[in-house]
Write a protein that holds these residues in place. Structure first.
Motif, PDB file in Angstrom:
ATOM      1  N   VAL A   1       2.987   4.920   5.679  1.00 10.24           N
ATOM      2  CA  VAL A   1       3.884   5.992   5.262  1.00 10.24           C
ATOM      3  C   VAL A   1       4.082   6.888   6.488  1.00 10.24           C
TER       4      VAL A   1
ATOM      5  N   ARG B   1      -0.944  12.002  -4.403  1.00  8.35           N
ATOM      6  CA  ARG B   1      -0.741  11.052  -5.506  1.00  8.35           C
ATOM      7  C   ARG B   1      -1.305   9.667  -5.220  1.00  8.35           C
ATOM      8  N   ASN B   2      -1.603   9.393  -3.962  1.00  8.83           N
ATOM      9  CA  ASN B   2      -2.067   8.058  -3.555  1.00  8.83           C
ATOM     10  C   ASN B   2      -3.354   8.156  -2.742  1.00  8.83           C
TER      11      ASN B   2
ATOM     12  N   ASN C   1       8.940  -0.930  -3.186  1.00 12.01           N
ATOM     13  CA  ASN C   1       9.091   0.422  -2.637  1.00 12.01           C
ATOM     14  C   ASN C   1       8.089   0.631  -1.500  1.00 12.01           C
TER      15      ASN C   1
ATOM     16  N   THR D   1       5.517   2.655  -1.259  1.00 10.73           N
ATOM     17  CA  THR D   1       4.124   2.724  -1.696  1.00 10.73           C
ATOM     18  C   THR D   1       3.519   1.334  -1.824  1.00 10.73           C
ATOM     19  N   GLU D   2       4.237   0.434  -2.464  1.00  8.62           N
ATOM     20  CA  GLU D   2       3.697  -0.919  -2.649  1.00  8.62           C
ATOM     21  C   GLU D   2       3.640  -1.690  -1.330  1.00  8.62           C
TER      22      GLU D   2
ATOM     23  N   TRP E   1       2.893  12.883  -1.611  1.00  7.36           N
ATOM     24  CA  TRP E   1       2.635  11.437  -1.679  1.00  7.36           C
ATOM     25  C   TRP E   1       1.158  11.159  -1.415  1.00  7.36           C
TER      26      TRP E   1
ATOM     27  N   ARG F   1       0.538  -0.347   0.369  1.00  9.40           N
ATOM     28  CA  ARG F   1      -0.650  -0.824  -0.345  1.00  9.40           C
ATOM     29  C   ARG F   1      -0.949  -2.285   0.013  1.00  9.40           C
TER      30      ARG F   1
ATOM     31  N   ASN G   1       5.273  14.685   3.338  1.00 11.24           N
ATOM     32  CA  ASN G   1       4.673  13.635   2.507  1.00 11.24           C
ATOM     33  C   ASN G   1       3.302  14.015   1.953  1.00 11.24           C
TER      34      ASN G   1
ATOM     35  N   PHE H   1      -4.806   5.612  -0.097  1.00 11.34           N
ATOM     36  CA  PHE H   1      -4.348   5.501   1.282  1.00 11.34           C
ATOM     37  C   PHE H   1      -5.430   6.002   2.251  1.00 11.34           C
TER      38      PHE H   1
END
Length: 195
Positions: free
Chosen positions: A162, A174-175, A143, A145-146, A171, A149, A168, A178
């Motif tokens: 992203v 949640r991450n 996906n 996100t991965e 996102w 990363r 976003n 980043f």
């Protein structure tokens, strides 16, 4: 005096009407390239604000992208530093969850020709899942996100990001890795190539 091949291809892209019948606001290809560009930014497609102004990343997403890069507007819009080329060159219209995907015809028709005009590109930023899909193909992770990363696996050619859209923000929350890990690496690379 004959026009240079560079000016001819740029004129062809600016005059493109391939998707004319599918575009709700009509064709208005938005991009910025220069033979001396050092960093290439490949995004998704212009939104309505960019379509209206004809200036790439001239919206809140662009403000956030410039913050990530740690460059001001003046630097960002110097085409000898930043080439800017979306996957789809024109505003594609609106769907239920936001803008529609970039028109599929643009990248295969124009990207190769425009990239050849920029032989000094040191790094290509792939902004958003559509750019990831087109350039990374089966090298993508499961996906977005991965894929983001694992940005180090795609260097030195590509740096997947992203999309910096206000949509976003969740996102981002949640991450947190980043902002903590990816953005500093991105800024270091940008400043190494530009300054």
């Amino acid at each position: 005096m004959n026009p240079s091949p560079n000016s001819e291809i740029i004129h062809q892209v600016k005059s493109c009407r391939i998707c004319e019948g599918k575009l709700p606001l009509g064709p208005r290809p938005v991009f910025s390239v220069d033979p001396k560009s050092k960093i290439l930014i490949i995004g998704q497609a212009p939104g309505t604000k960019v379509h209206a102004s004809g200036i790439p990343w001239n919206d809140p997403s662009g403000e956030e992208l410039r913050r990530w890069l740690r460059v001001d507007r003046e630097t960002f819009y110097r085409p000898e530093l930043f080439g800017i080329m979306p996957k789809g060159f024109c505003y594609p219209g609106r769907g239920k969850g936001g803008d529609l995907p970039p028109m599929a015809e643009c990248a295969p028709t124009w990207h190769g020709q425009l990239r050849r005009l920029m032989p000094e590109i040191q790094l290509t930023l792939l902004v958003g899942s559509y750019a990831h899909a087109y350039y990374l193909e089966d090298r993508r992770k499961k996906n977005l996100t991965e894929t983001v990363r694992a940005f180090g696996e795609y260097l030195p050619e590509f740096f997947p990001l992203v999309h910096p859209s206000p949509r976003n923000r969740l996102w981002m929350r949640r991450n947190p890795w980043f902002e903590e890990r990816v953005i500093p690496e991105l800024q270091d690379l940008i400043h190494r190539f530009l300054f």
